[in-house]
Design a protein around this motif. Structure first.
Motif, mmCIF file in Angstrom:
data_model
loop_
_atom_site.group_PDB
_atom_site.id
_atom_site.type_symbol
_atom_site.label_atom_id
_atom_site.label_comp_id
_atom_site.label_asym_id
_atom_site.label_seq_id
_atom_site.Cartn_x
_atom_site.Cartn_y
_atom_site.Cartn_z
ATOM 1 N N GLU A 70 28.815 57.768 39.836
ATOM 2 C CA GLU A 70 29.865 56.893 39.296
ATOM 3 C C GLU A 70 29.564 55.436 39.649
ATOM 4 O OE1 GLU A 70 30.391 59.757 40.651
ATOM 5 O OE2 GLU A 70 31.488 60.888 39.124
ATOM 6 N N LEU A 71 29.114 55.238 40.888
ATOM 7 C CA LEU A 71 28.772 53.869 41.282
ATOM 8 C C LEU A 71 27.605 53.343 40.449
ATOM 9 C CD1 LEU A 71 29.019 54.079 45.171
ATOM 10 C CD2 LEU A 71 30.404 52.650 43.663
ATOM 11 N N HIS A 131 22.700 53.339 51.671
ATOM 12 C CA HIS A 131 23.832 52.557 51.171
ATOM 13 C C HIS A 131 24.715 53.374 50.233
ATOM 14 C CE1 HIS A 131 21.632 49.508 53.188
ATOM 15 N NE2 HIS A 131 20.625 49.554 52.324
ATOM 16 N N ASP A 132 24.732 52.987 48.947
ATOM 17 C CA ASP A 132 25.653 53.622 48.001
ATOM 18 C C ASP A 132 25.397 55.116 47.856
ATOM 19 O OD1 ASP A 132 26.598 51.137 47.617
ATOM 20 O OD2 ASP A 132 25.564 50.811 45.700
ATOM 21 N N ALA A 164 25.063 57.179 49.924
ATOM 22 C CA ALA A 164 25.726 57.969 50.941
ATOM 23 C C ALA A 164 27.066 58.493 50.455
ATOM 24 C CB ALA A 164 25.928 57.129 52.194
ATOM 25 N N THR A 165 27.605 57.914 49.431
ATOM 26 C CA THR A 165 28.911 58.366 48.955
ATOM 27 C C THR A 165 28.729 59.483 47.945
ATOM 28 O OG1 THR A 165 28.967 56.847 47.119
ATOM 29 C CG2 THR A 165 29.782 56.034 49.238
ATOM 30 N N LYS A 166 29.762 60.303 47.859
ATOM 31 C CA LYS A 166 29.658 61.436 46.946
ATOM 32 C C LYS A 166 29.691 60.983 45.495
ATOM 33 C CE LYS A 166 31.264 65.299 49.657
ATOM 34 N NZ LYS A 166 32.300 66.319 49.858
ATOM 35 N N ASP A 167 30.310 59.793 45.230
ATOM 36 C CA ASP A 167 30.386 59.344 43.839
ATOM 37 C C ASP A 167 29.223 58.413 43.500
ATOM 38 O OD1 ASP A 167 31.174 57.328 45.446
ATOM 39 O OD2 ASP A 167 32.995 56.826 44.335
ATOM 40 N N PHE A 168 28.055 58.812 43.988
ATOM 41 C CA PHE A 168 26.850 58.013 43.756
ATOM 42 C C PHE A 168 26.668 57.704 42.272
ATOM 43 C CE2 PHE A 168 22.341 58.096 42.530
ATOM 44 C CZ PHE A 168 21.884 56.991 43.224
ATOM 45 N N ASN A 215 22.604 58.968 56.981
ATOM 46 C CA ASN A 215 23.277 59.941 56.132
ATOM 47 C C ASN A 215 22.232 60.815 55.457
ATOM 48 O OD1 ASN A 215 26.217 59.327 56.147
ATOM 49 N ND2 ASN A 215 25.397 57.297 55.622
ATOM 50 N N SER A 270 25.695 60.800 60.004
ATOM 51 C CA SER A 270 25.647 61.930 59.077
ATOM 52 C C SER A 270 26.767 62.905 59.368
ATOM 53 C CB SER A 270 24.303 62.619 59.238
ATOM 54 O OG SER A 270 24.367 63.896 58.713
ATOM 55 N N ARG A 328 20.647 62.335 44.822
ATOM 56 C CA ARG A 328 21.211 61.000 44.620
ATOM 57 C C ARG A 328 20.115 59.947 44.625
ATOM 58 N NH1 ARG A 328 26.186 61.864 48.851
ATOM 59 N NH2 ARG A 328 26.603 64.004 48.201
#
Lengths: 660, 659
Positions: A257-258, A248-249, A251-255, A193, A16, A379
């Motif tokens: 978008e993914l 997993h996904d 954790a990214t800021k562009d959740f 995270n 984290s 998210r």
């Protein structure tokens, strides 16, 4: 929105951002003083200010989930009780996970105004299973604090060690009671995270701080959040803290978008080569010379008419037709071959057809705003309740997109009202973006009522007959609900729609359009009710024309300060044409003057014309706003009051003396 | 933090259904297979969601008095979305041992499926502290035509050697039976309640009670509470003399009362806290015995927080009054015993009384059974010469040699001391007095016990504005419900009262509001005043109903297609007196009204004198039950009520009267 996860399953996750130790947020959660302070003694009930049954003096929590692979929660509540009803706050209850949680520490006491203190010992706590199976379970620790009476202060807390984590936790900062001080410290696991978010803090003394290992949220003098009619969902009006571990996904800021790309890939996978959809488009008789939007509308109608929606089966259909197997291939080809699909499949099929017609088409993730609004900072797809479709002329901006949802059974350009007036997320191959889902305009949601109101020959009863035809959102909810009911339950519901149970006896309550996707709902009603006897000495008789045939009696809103905006389901228009016959022995008197109201919130028109037998009442009420801000509450109430006054217009009759 | 049981149920139901296996290597047990072979055909448009083909309970009494219960249920799903049919439930408590719980599913055209695992236990009881549990076992994929079979095998240790079986299921029942297998030398007595049931058939040591074609009871407005009409079978087990059993045999009420007194022994012993409370309560109570009883009853009602508690022997046995005095919380038994302790400190005897607080006809006159009672009140002997005030006369019973008793319910926080909720009235109750214990019938109900009385005064002030004051007096159950609202939020109740005025008269401005939640005689009084400015034009004239809100206490429902009786919760008296100064004149006076029916009457009068229109309206409803055959009578009542209470004058036109 609570999910239990096992800590170890995330042991390999990325560390984290809150990974290093720090002390800026340190707090000490422990027992409070065993005496009442002068300030506490002085607190008294003030119902008009929302202080009626009690005040939460302090609620503090330290959630440390970074103790190896375990976590610990330290909780402390101190509250003053002001009424007998407030005593139930002394019913202590907190959950523990069977096998995973251990109570390490407990304190609980009641501080009486005379200075005495009554303790509740740990051995008096009762562990009461809530759910238990061979795999584990959930219990509640429960106890009743002793000696609680108005004027006392209750004070309790505990420390629980647990091996379980909650993936998403929402913590209410504001309550129905005033909160003098709120403190929450979260020290998330460094093995996972995590993100956090404080919401709805505008105008409140709530501050968040963080260091490298934890966050601290402190609130002071938080007013209670009272329930108000037509307010947004409670989760959207109370200050709250959301704590989330990311998987997993996420954790990214562009959740988002993914997720947008993922949804687009699923759509393409569903559409396959496009051959089936292409062949269909070629076979649908849309005029190739017509404007694209017109062809999109035609295709929309075709889907409603030709693809059975097995998510929206009526009760009768569901008894005779089996639902599609979940094992069936999730492809457009299959749906077209079967001429049958779920709401989701129908929407995806429509997106494919729109693309085949040359339009730009995207799927849009939307939240049910009666539950919550979509929050991009949270998210998780748990927020998403529906996937709808955006279509447009290629290259057109979002403002010109048409949002539609054939899977709902609504017509072209219509969305279920509960996803409109809010923001959704449009999915595309490059990720996507937030888009506003506009509410439909009032003139698309119209209820049209035509009917008659007459007296029986002896004047003892009033007989009303009318048909209410509702289109757009106006009949949408009722139509879906009615269709799903068993015949007996449906008839009961229809009887109530036609006014049964008040002062009337229903003679007829028949629906039309229940089975036809996209069709308006029409309900024909007939009822009879008693009319008061009219004394022979009465020369002039006045009567109201109101009754269950008026589909939009305006909401009754309380006066006074309003804290939250008003949110309606959808803008709408209600039109009534009612032929009223004079009571036996009476003739029409002067017709009242017409009324016309125009406001930023809506319009109202009432006209009464004399007829040979009585009067014709024409009423139109349009609510054109979806929301009304608190500052305009009184103005809006004024409009409603004017409408109600208009509705109270009386029809006057004079004793018919016969030919002179 | 609160975890609602409902959420827990949701989790459990999902998990229970998900526990089903989707392999097909199962066979139905013989009992289920026989039913499956003769499953009835499905109706095209069923009214019910499920049909119970068999409900069977086998009670095997073990030699020590434990009860082994084998419960079998065969259910047919009648509609497509009948997932809930796939979940079977068995309720038990911590004294029970669940030996097995199984479910099988036979969907149309498919092979047999079965549950895996032993199911899930959830707490469905809403009591704050409880050891009640429910075992859920589930199968997945239930659809129209599915047959689902459940079997539970449990060993229970009863409180005493008796059993109560309610013939109640979620749908109509084709066949229901209770079979009892007793060890040699044991007697099994039985009693039917709510209907005359069949005599049992005997097969060796077993006896069997069987009913057929039991209808489903649907929930509806103005209906009997759920569980009120299904047949009840009460069983009493008497072991041979000298048998050692885990629970006592209590074959009559005297024996039961003696046994129950042992559970109560010493529980009402005094303590310094109790003495202090009694002394404070009686300080201003005077010497009138009834007044003194009510004074301590009020303290027991208000001073002890109600906390529902159903744990083990605590289901029957109260906590010591001294502890309740210190902790200031308790359930009905605790509050009742606390009251008895306070009364004792004033030198008054009292008797515990057991009654069922919600369901009718649960008590046989033959023997007591678990489930016959679920509430604890107190009977307080009143001296023969004591004057009983009118408001509490409805709670006085003649208990024979135990004397005249004032029945006090210290639990209900919103009912005036010395008054009883309609749910208790007319019920059989047990006065616990050792060998002298006896069943009594609580006083019946009557319309005068539940009253709503309005007095409306209207006039015109110097500015031409209409000024009005409405005083409402609520007595009995209407007062209880109003106090409940008042205590939940006095602020909200006031706002609601003011809104009611502005809803009726849009231009009204409320000028005053007063409330007296509990008058000396237990009524609830509310007074509200308002003013309506003189309208600018005749077009702004308003209806002034002469009896606004008169019918608010008379609930109605549609009876057009109803097949269940309409049942009012209690008899009712409605009164209205309206005095309008400067009301009407030129337009005439409304016509008086008088009508009577079976169990009801309605009268109204209107007199105009010296510029004052005095209108009176009265409705008396003695009768609370209207079977479908009496719906025309009920409609006549409603019609007469509407017609007689609907009069209005038009203000300020003063020339007409309309509906």
């Amino acid at each position: 929105m609570r999910k239990r996860v096992t800590l170890l399953s995330f042991a390999l996750a990325v560390a984290s951002p809150l990974a290093l130790a720090g002390s800026k947020t340190n707090i000490e959660v422990g027992p409070g003083p065993t005496t009442l302070s002068e300030e506490e003694k002085a607190i008294a009930a003030d119902p008009a200010s929302g202080i009626e049954h009690g005040v939460i003096l302090l609620e503090e929590t330290e959630q440390d989930e970074d103790i190896g692979t375990t976590g610990e929660i330290r909780y402390h509540l101190r509250a003053k009780i002001l009424s007998n009803e407030g005593r139930d706050l002394a019913n202590v209850e907190f959950p523990v996970v069977v096998g995973d949680s251990r109570l390490l520490e407990w304190w609980g006491r009641t501080l009486l105004p005379d200075g005495s203190v009554l303790e509740l010992k740990e051995e008096e706590l009762r562990k009461q299973p809530l759910v238990r199976s061979a795999r584990g379970g959930l219990s509640a620790i429960r106890a009743a604090l002793p000696g609680v009476a108005p004027g006392c202060v209750i004070e309790y807390g505990y420390v629980v060690r647990t091996d379980s984590l909650v993936e998403i936790r929402r913590v209410e900062i504001q309550r129905e009671w005033p909160v003098r001080r709120f403190v929450y410290r979260w020290k998330p696991s460094r093995l996972l995270n995590s993100v956090w978010r404080v919401s709805r803090t505008l105008g409140l003394d709530i501050h968040a701080s963080r260091d490298k290992s934890s966050i601290l949220v402190v609130g002071r003098d938080l007013p209670p959040v009272a329930s108000e009619p037509l307010m947004p969902p409670p989760s959207e009006v109370r200050a709250s803290l959301t704590l989330q571990y990311l998987e997993h996904d996420a954790a990214t800021k562009d959740f988002w978008e993914l997720e947008g790309r993922r949804l687009e890939r699923r759509l393409r996978s569903f559409l396959g080569t496009g051959d089936a959809v292409g062949a269909l488009v070629a076979s649908i008789s849309t005029d190739p010379k017509a404007e694209l939007i017109s062809r999109l509308a035609t295709a929309h109608e075709w889907i409603l008419a030709h693809v059975r929606n097995n998510t929206l089966l009526s009760f009768e259909q569901s008894q005779t037709e089996s639902a599609d197997s979940t094992d069936a291939k999730d492809t457009a080809e299959r749906v077209l071959a079967d001429r049958s699909g779920s709401s989701s499949q129908i929407n995806r099929l429509y997106a494919g057809i729109a693309r085949a017609l040359g339009a730009e088409a995207n799927l849009v993730m939307a939240a049910d705003r009666t539950e919550r609004y979509w929050d991009p900072e949270i998210r998780t797809l748990d927020q998403i309740d529906r996937i709808v479709v955006a279509v447009r002329v290629p290259g057109a901006p979002d403002e010109q997109a048409i949002f539609t949802d054939p899977g709902s059974g609504l017509g072209f350009g219509e969305l279920p009202w509960w996803v409109t007036g809010a923001t959704g997320f449009l999915a595309s191959s490059d990720g996507g973006r937030p888009v506003f889902l506009p509410p439909s305009s009032a003139d698309r949601n119209v209820t049209n009522v035509r009917g008659t109101l007459r007296y029986t020959g002896d004047g003892s009863k009033l007989v009303a007959e009318w048909t209410a035809t509702s289109k757009g959102q106006a009949g949408f909810g009722a139509k879906r609900a009615l269709a799903r009911l068993s015949p007996r339950a449906r008839q009961d519901r229809l009887d109530r729609i036609c006014g049964a149970g008040s002062e009337s006896e229903i003679g007829r309550a028949d629906p039309r359009g229940l089975d036809a996707p996209g069709a308006s709902l029409a309900v024909t009603c007939a009822l009879e009710r008693s009319a008061p006897p009219i004394s022979g000495s009465i020369s002039r008789y006045s009567a109201t024309w109101l009754g269950p045939w008026v589909s939009s009696l305006v909401p009754d809103l309380p006066p006074g300060r309003r804290a939250q905006p008003l949110v309606f389901d959808f803008p709408r228009v209600d039109v009534l044409e009612l032929e009223v016959t004079a009571p036996p022995g009476f003739a029409t008197s002067d017709a009242p003057p017409p009324i016309l109201l125009r406001t930023p919130y809506g319009k109202y028109a009432l006209s009464v014309e004399p007829t040979a037998a009585g009067f014709r009442v024409n009423r139109a009420f349009a609510l054109t706003s979806l929301t009304v801000p608190p500052a305009e509450y009184e103005a809006f109430r004024g409009f409603l009051a004017d409408v109600r006054r208009g509705d109270e217009t009386l029809l006057a009759f004079t004793r018919d003396r016969g030919p002179r | 933090m609160t975890l609602l049981p409902r959420r827990a149920v949701g989790i459990a139901l999902a998990a229970a259904a998900a526990s089903a296996l989707d392999v097909h290597a199962y066979r139905l047990p013989d009992w289920a297979r026989r039913i499956a072979e003769h499953a009835p055909a499905l109706e095209a448009a069923p009214d019910d969601r499920e049909r119970v083909l068999l409900s069977e309970t086998l009670l095997s009494i073990e030699s020590d008095g434990k009860l082994r219960i084998r419960r079998r249920l065969a259910v047919q799903a009648l509609v497509a979305d009948a997932e809930e049919v796939g979940v079977g439930v068995f309720h038990f408590d911590e004294s029970a041992r669940m030996r097995s719980a199984k479910a099988w599913h036979l969907a149309p055209g498919e092979r047999v499926d079965a549950s895996s695992g032993a199911g899930i236990d959830v707490t469905l009881d809403s009591s704050f502290l409880t050891d009640s549990r429910s075992r859920l076992i589930g199968v997945d994929g239930v659809r129209r035509g599915s047959l689902v079979f459940f079997e539970f095998d449990v060993v229970e240790t009863p409180m005493w050697l008796a059993y109560l079986h309610a013939f109640r299921e979620a749908g109509p029942v084709d066949s229901a039976r209770v079979e009892v297998a007793a060890p040699p030398g044991w007697q099994v007595r039985h009693a039917w309640l709510r209907r005359t049931g069949p005599e049992p058939t005997r097969d060796g040591p077993s006896i069997r009670f069987e009913l057929h074609d039991l209808p489903a009871v649907a929930d509806a407005p103005l209906a009997e509470p759920p569980g009120s009409s299904e047949p009840l079978l009460l069983l009493c087990f008497v072991p041979p003399e000298g048998a050692k059993t885990v629970a006592p045999s209590l074959p009559d009420f005297a024996t039961f009362g003696t046994w129950y007194e042992t559970l109560l022994a010493g529980r009402d012993a005094p303590s310094p806290e109790l003495r202090a409370v009694a002394s404070e309560a009686l300080k201003v109570a005077g010497q009138d015995p009834v007044g003194r009883i009510l004074a301590v009853a009020r303290v027991a009602r208000d001073g002890i927080r109600y906390v529902a508690k159903e744990i083990g022997s605590g289901t029957l046995q109260p906590r010591p009054a001294s502890l309740v005095a210190t902790e200031r919380w308790g359930d009905c038994k605790d509050k009742g015993t606390y009251l008895s302790a306070l009364l004792a400190l004033d030198g008054r005897a009292s008797f515990p009384m057991l009654v069922h607080a919600s369901l009718p006809e649960t008590v046989s006159d033959a023997f007591p059974a678990p489930g016959s009672f679920n509430h604890f009140v107190v009977g307080v002997p009143i001296p023969p010469d004591a004057v009983v005030p009118e408001p509490v006369r409805g709670a006085v019973i003649d208990a024979g040699e135990l004397g005249r008793l004032l029945v006090v319910d210290a639990t209900d926080e919103y009912t005036a001391p010395g008054q009883l909720r309609p749910e208790l009235l007319g019920k059989r109750a047990l006065v616990v007095a050792g060998a002298r214990s006896r069943l009594v019938v609580l006083p019946g109900d009557g319309p005068s016990r539940h009253r709503i009385e309005h007095r409306l005064e209207e006039g015109v002030d110097a500015d031409g504005a209409l000024v009005a004051t409405l005083t409402t007096l609520l007595v009995g159950e209407p007062a209880t419900l109003a106090r409940l609202e008042q205590h939940r939020s006095a602020h909200e109740r006031r706002l609601a009262a003011e809104r009611e005025i502005t809803r009726r008269w849009e231009r009204a401005a409320v000028t005053g509001y007063e409330v007296e939640p509990e008058t000396a005689d237990g009524a609830f009084r509310e007074t509200i005043s308002w003013r309506i400015a003189a309208p600018g034009s005749a077009a702004e004239g308003s209806f002034l109903a002469l009896f606004p809100g008169a019918l608010d206490g008379l609930d109605r429902t549609s009876v057009a297609r109803r097949t269940a009786p309409v049942v009012y919760p209690h008899p009712l008296t409605l009164r209205y007196e309206s005095r309008v100064r400067g009301g009407t004149g030129s337009g005439g006076i409304p016509q008086g009204f008088s009508q009577r029916g079976e169990g009801w009457s309605i009268d109204s009068t209107h007199e105009f004198e010296n510029g004052l229109l005095v209108s009176k309206w009265a409705l008396d409803l003695d009768r609370t039950r209207f079977e479908p055959g009496s719906f025309p009578e009920l409609k006549r009542l409603w019609s007469a009520a509407s017609a007689s209470a609907g009069h209005a004058i038009v203000w300020p036109k003063e020339q007409g009267i309309g509906p």
